[in-house]
Design an enzyme around this catalytic site. Structure first.
Site, PDB file in Angstrom:
ATOM      1  N   ARG A 170      12.360  -1.485  68.188  1.00 16.15           N
ATOM      2  CA  ARG A 170      12.837  -0.220  67.600  1.00 16.15           C
ATOM      3  C   ARG A 170      12.278  -0.004  66.181  1.00 16.15           C
ATOM      4  O   ARG A 170      12.931   0.582  65.328  1.00 16.15           O
ATOM      5  CB  ARG A 170      14.365  -0.148  67.546  1.00 16.15           C
ATOM      6  CG  ARG A 170      15.033  -0.141  68.874  1.00 16.15           C
ATOM      7  CD  ARG A 170      14.697   1.099  69.691  1.00 16.15           C
ATOM      8  NE  ARG A 170      15.314   1.000  70.984  1.00 16.15           N
ATOM      9  CZ  ARG A 170      14.759   0.348  72.014  1.00 16.15           C
ATOM     10  NH1 ARG A 170      13.559  -0.211  71.905  1.00 16.15           N
ATOM     11  NH2 ARG A 170      15.379   0.274  73.162  1.00 16.15           N
ATOM     12  N   SER A 250      21.741   5.655  72.236  1.00 17.70           N
ATOM     13  CA  SER A 250      22.433   4.498  71.648  1.00 17.70           C
ATOM     14  C   SER A 250      22.512   4.669  70.139  1.00 17.70           C
ATOM     15  O   SER A 250      21.490   4.895  69.495  1.00 17.70           O
ATOM     16  CB  SER A 250      21.674   3.210  71.954  1.00 17.70           C
ATOM     17  OG  SER A 250      21.635   3.003  73.338  1.00 17.70           O
ATOM     18  N   GLU A 351      20.853   3.270  64.842  1.00 20.07           N
ATOM     19  CA  GLU A 351      19.545   3.645  65.362  1.00 20.07           C
ATOM     20  C   GLU A 351      19.106   5.053  64.896  1.00 20.07           C
ATOM     21  O   GLU A 351      17.975   5.224  64.442  1.00 20.07           O
ATOM     22  CB  GLU A 351      19.564   3.555  66.893  1.00 20.07           C
ATOM     23  CG  GLU A 351      18.190   3.437  67.488  1.00 20.07           C
ATOM     24  CD  GLU A 351      18.217   3.233  68.990  1.00 20.07           C
ATOM     25  OE1 GLU A 351      18.657   2.164  69.438  1.00 20.07           O
ATOM     26  OE2 GLU A 351      17.785   4.153  69.702  1.00 20.07           O
TER      27      GLU A 351
HETATM   28  C1  LIG Z   1      20.600  10.789  75.796  1.00 22.18           C
HETATM   29  C2  LIG Z   1      19.643   9.990  74.956  1.00 22.18           C
HETATM   30  C3  LIG Z   1      19.088   8.832  75.469  1.00 22.18           C
HETATM   31  C4  LIG Z   1      18.164   8.088  74.707  1.00 22.18           C
HETATM   32  N1  LIG Z   1      17.653   6.943  75.247  1.00 22.18           N
HETATM   33  C5  LIG Z   1      16.765   6.210  74.537  1.00 22.18           C
HETATM   34  C6  LIG Z   1      16.211   5.014  75.082  1.00 22.18           C
HETATM   35  O1  LIG Z   1      16.493   4.640  76.213  1.00 22.18           O
HETATM   36  N2  LIG Z   1      15.350   4.314  74.313  1.00 22.18           N
HETATM   37  C7  LIG Z   1      14.991   4.707  73.066  1.00 22.18           C
HETATM   38  O2  LIG Z   1      14.168   4.020  72.430  1.00 22.18           O
HETATM   39  N3  LIG Z   1      15.490   5.835  72.515  1.00 22.18           N
HETATM   40  C8  LIG Z   1      16.376   6.592  73.219  1.00 22.18           C
HETATM   41  N4  LIG Z   1      16.908   7.727  72.660  1.00 22.18           N
HETATM   42  C9  LIG Z   1      16.546   8.094  71.295  1.00 22.18           C
HETATM   43  C10 LIG Z   1      15.420   9.144  71.202  1.00 22.18           C
HETATM   44  O3  LIG Z   1      15.322   9.891  72.380  1.00 22.18           O
HETATM   45  C11 LIG Z   1      14.051   8.539  70.900  1.00 22.18           C
HETATM   46  O4  LIG Z   1      14.113   7.804  69.714  1.00 22.18           O
HETATM   47  C12 LIG Z   1      12.969   9.618  70.769  1.00 22.18           C
HETATM   48  O5  LIG Z   1      11.694   9.025  70.777  1.00 22.18           O
HETATM   49  C13 LIG Z   1      13.101  10.468  69.508  1.00 22.18           C
HETATM   50  O6  LIG Z   1      12.115  11.481  69.574  1.00 22.18           O
HETATM   51  P1  LIG Z   1      12.350  12.920  68.944  1.00 22.18           P
HETATM   52  O7  LIG Z   1      11.138  13.708  69.212  1.00 22.18           O
HETATM   53  O8  LIG Z   1      13.615  13.512  69.456  1.00 22.18           O
HETATM   54  O9  LIG Z   1      12.473  12.575  67.409  1.00 22.18           O
HETATM   55  P2  LIG Z   1      13.471  13.160  66.316  1.00 22.18           P
HETATM   56  O10 LIG Z   1      14.878  12.794  66.682  1.00 22.18           O
HETATM   57  O11 LIG Z   1      13.193  14.587  66.090  1.00 22.18           O
HETATM   58  O12 LIG Z   1      13.022  12.331  65.033  1.00 22.18           O
HETATM   59  C14 LIG Z   1      13.278  10.940  64.954  1.00 22.18           C
HETATM   60  C15 LIG Z   1      12.422  10.333  63.845  1.00 22.18           C
HETATM   61  O13 LIG Z   1      11.056  10.406  64.232  1.00 22.18           O
HETATM   62  C16 LIG Z   1      10.323  11.145  63.270  1.00 22.18           C
HETATM   63  N5  LIG Z   1       9.302  11.924  63.959  1.00 22.18           N
HETATM   64  C17 LIG Z   1       9.455  12.697  65.064  1.00 22.18           C
HETATM   65  N6  LIG Z   1       8.288  13.262  65.403  1.00 22.18           N
HETATM   66  C18 LIG Z   1       7.385  12.839  64.500  1.00 22.18           C
HETATM   67  C19 LIG Z   1       5.998  13.077  64.293  1.00 22.18           C
HETATM   68  N7  LIG Z   1       5.294  13.883  65.094  1.00 22.18           N
HETATM   69  N8  LIG Z   1       5.388  12.471  63.238  1.00 22.18           N
HETATM   70  C20 LIG Z   1       6.073  11.652  62.408  1.00 22.18           C
HETATM   71  N9  LIG Z   1       7.381  11.408  62.549  1.00 22.18           N
HETATM   72  C21 LIG Z   1       8.031  11.985  63.582  1.00 22.18           C
HETATM   73  C22 LIG Z   1      11.321  12.029  62.556  1.00 22.18           C
HETATM   74  O14 LIG Z   1      10.865  12.401  61.275  1.00 22.18           O
HETATM   75  C23 LIG Z   1      12.522  11.103  62.521  1.00 22.18           C
HETATM   76  O15 LIG Z   1      12.382  10.203  61.466  1.00 22.18           O
HETATM   77  C24 LIG Z   1      17.821   8.503  73.406  1.00 22.18           C
HETATM   78  C25 LIG Z   1      18.393   9.676  72.885  1.00 22.18           C
HETATM   79  C26 LIG Z   1      19.279  10.417  73.648  1.00 22.18           C
HETATM   80  C27 LIG Z   1      19.867  11.673  73.092  1.00 22.18           C
END
Ligand SMILES: Cc1cc2nc3c(=O)[nH]c(=O)nc-3n(C[C@H](O)[C@H](O)[C@H](O)COP(=O)(O)OP(=O)(O)OC[C@H]3O[C@@H](n4cnc5c(N)ncnc54)[C@H](O)[C@@H]3O)c2cc1C
Length: 361
Positions: A170, A250, A351
């Site tokens: 992570r 999570s 997280e």
């Molecule tokens: C129902 C649910 C289930 C999930 N299950 C998992 C799982 O099984 N495993 C897991 O690892 N995670 C899980 N997650 C967490 C999440 O989905 C992941 O961490 C996902 O990759 C976040 O991506 P995002 O585009 O939504 O990022 P955001 O939430 O928009 O941003 C998260 C971080 O990433 C940065 N970021 C986003 N895009 C960029 C970019 N293009 N350049 C630089 N920085 C960037 C943001 O600035 C921020 O710091 C889950 C979330 C939910 C709601």
């Protein structure tokens, strides 16, 4: 052709851009339509001396009730996409604004192995290297060979190879050492055409127990569907409705502790050390199941504090029952963390990323 002008909006509510549906407005908000607009958005923020935040799918994010006094940048279009053979592998380059689950489905449809267990994770491609998303025995770092990003320090685009990304559990360069320095614009995944699906995780193997006993290996497509179905039962599937669908996945990482602390933890739980869910983490350490610690500390599924609650289907997901404030969610988070620390001496780590909070949060 003239370039489209950067469209900057003001006081844009951020809650609808997050899966928790929580948080106040962004002072400025812009959706960039191509790589050239990134530099424009950056200079807009610099000109006003405001912090810049890159928003993906908002699925790993807790925005404060006051919102964010800065510039939120969203990658409005998928940008690059390409595919080429590299020996027995396929290199799939995907733009950061692409939906992650669509990419997994595409790979499975093409018969490319390597990310099938990461089905149903919300968010965009750009977010996947940031916290090295992982689930059901796979991590995205296993397949990432290159990340293209805009470097805010130098004002230039860079291509970072796997090693430069410094992936861990992570974690990566992007959320630890160089947090906030890079804007990821594309990620290249190395996949295995015709490869076997990963069956490393107990839940997945259990799903196929009868089939495996008959000596029949599940297909990539079957594993993909199985992961989605397991996630659905746990309320962890992208786009699920109801309060359990308003979460950030999570909320706590699985803590890694020295093996030597296990007897004490077992004593506090009134169990034998062998009964504690644990996975070897190397260097005389073990990874514990945060969900188990939370439950043992007295927080069961469905436990509510005001309008914030623990998901009725997954102990690690904190959910918004409807109109919860960020402060309410933090209240529940703190209660859980304090109880686990008091009972087991284990410090849970959050997280989701915080936006718009004083740094000590
Ligand atoms: C129902 C649910 C289930 C999930 N299950 C998992 C799982 O099984 N495993 C897991 O690892 N995670 C899980 N997650 C967490 C999440 O989905 C992941 O961490 C996902 O990759 C976040 O991506 P995002 O585009 O939504 O990022 P955001 O939430 O928009 O941003 C998260 C971080 O990433 C940065 N970021 C986003 N895009 C960029 C970019 N293009 N350049 C630089 N920085 C960037 C943001 O600035 C921020 O710091 C889950 C979330 C939910 C709601």
């Amino acid at each position: 052709m003239p370039r489209p002008a950067l469209n900057v909006q003001e006081f844009v509510p951020l809650a609808p851009y997050t899966t928790l549906r929580i948080g106040g407005p962004a002072r400025f908000f812009c959706e960039v339509k191509g790589e050239t607009q990134i530099a424009e958005a950056v200079s807009f923020a610099k000109g006003r001396n405001l912090p810049l935040f890159v928003l993906g799918g908002g699925s790993n994010l807790l925005v404060s009730d006051a919102g964010f006094d800065g510039v939120v940048l969203r990658l409005g279009v998928p940008f690059a996409k390409g595919e080429r053979r590299d020996g027995k592998s396929v290199l799939l380059e995907v733009g950061a604004g692409e939906n992650w689950d669509d990419v997994v489905r595409y790979a499975v449809d093409c018969g490319y192995a390597g990310i099938e267990c990461l089905a149903g994770i919300p968010g965009d491609v750009g977010g996947t290297p940031v916290q090295n998303v992982g689930a059901y025995g796979q991590e995205v770092a296993e397949t990432i060979v290159q990340v293209r990003a805009y470097d805010l320090e130098t004002g230039a685009f860079v291509d970072l190879d796997h090693e430069a990304c410094r992936f861990g559990y992570r974690r990566s360069l992007f959320n630890v050492e160089a947090r906030g320095r890079y804007i990821v614009t594309a990620v290249t995944y190395k996949l295995r055409p015709g490869g076997e699906p990963a069956l490393r995780y107990a839940d997945v193997r259990r799903h196929f127990a009868a089939q495996l006993e008959r000596g029949l290996q599940p297909s990539l497509r079957q594993v993909y569907e199985a992961v989605r179905s397991i996630r659905e039962q746990k309320g962890m599937l992208v786009g699920q409705g109801g309060p359990d669908g308003r979460s950030a996945g999570s909320f706590f990482k699985n803590p890694v502790v020295p093996l030597a602390t296990l007897p004490e933890i077992a004593l506090s739980a009134g169990r034998g050390a062998e009964e504690i869910p644990q996975y070897p983490a190397g260097d005389g350490r073990v990874k514990l199941a945060a969900a188990w610690l939370v439950e043992q500390a007295g927080f069961h599924k469905g436990f509510a504090m005001g309008r914030a609650a623990i998901s009725s289907r997954h102990t690690l997901a904190l959910v918004n029952l409807g109109d919860a404030t960020a402060a309410e969610l933090i209240g529940l988070r703190d209660a859980v963390m304090t109880a686990v620390k008091d009972k087991f001496g284990v410090q849970l780590e959050q997280e989701p990323v915080m936006l718009g909070w004083p740094s000590q949060h």
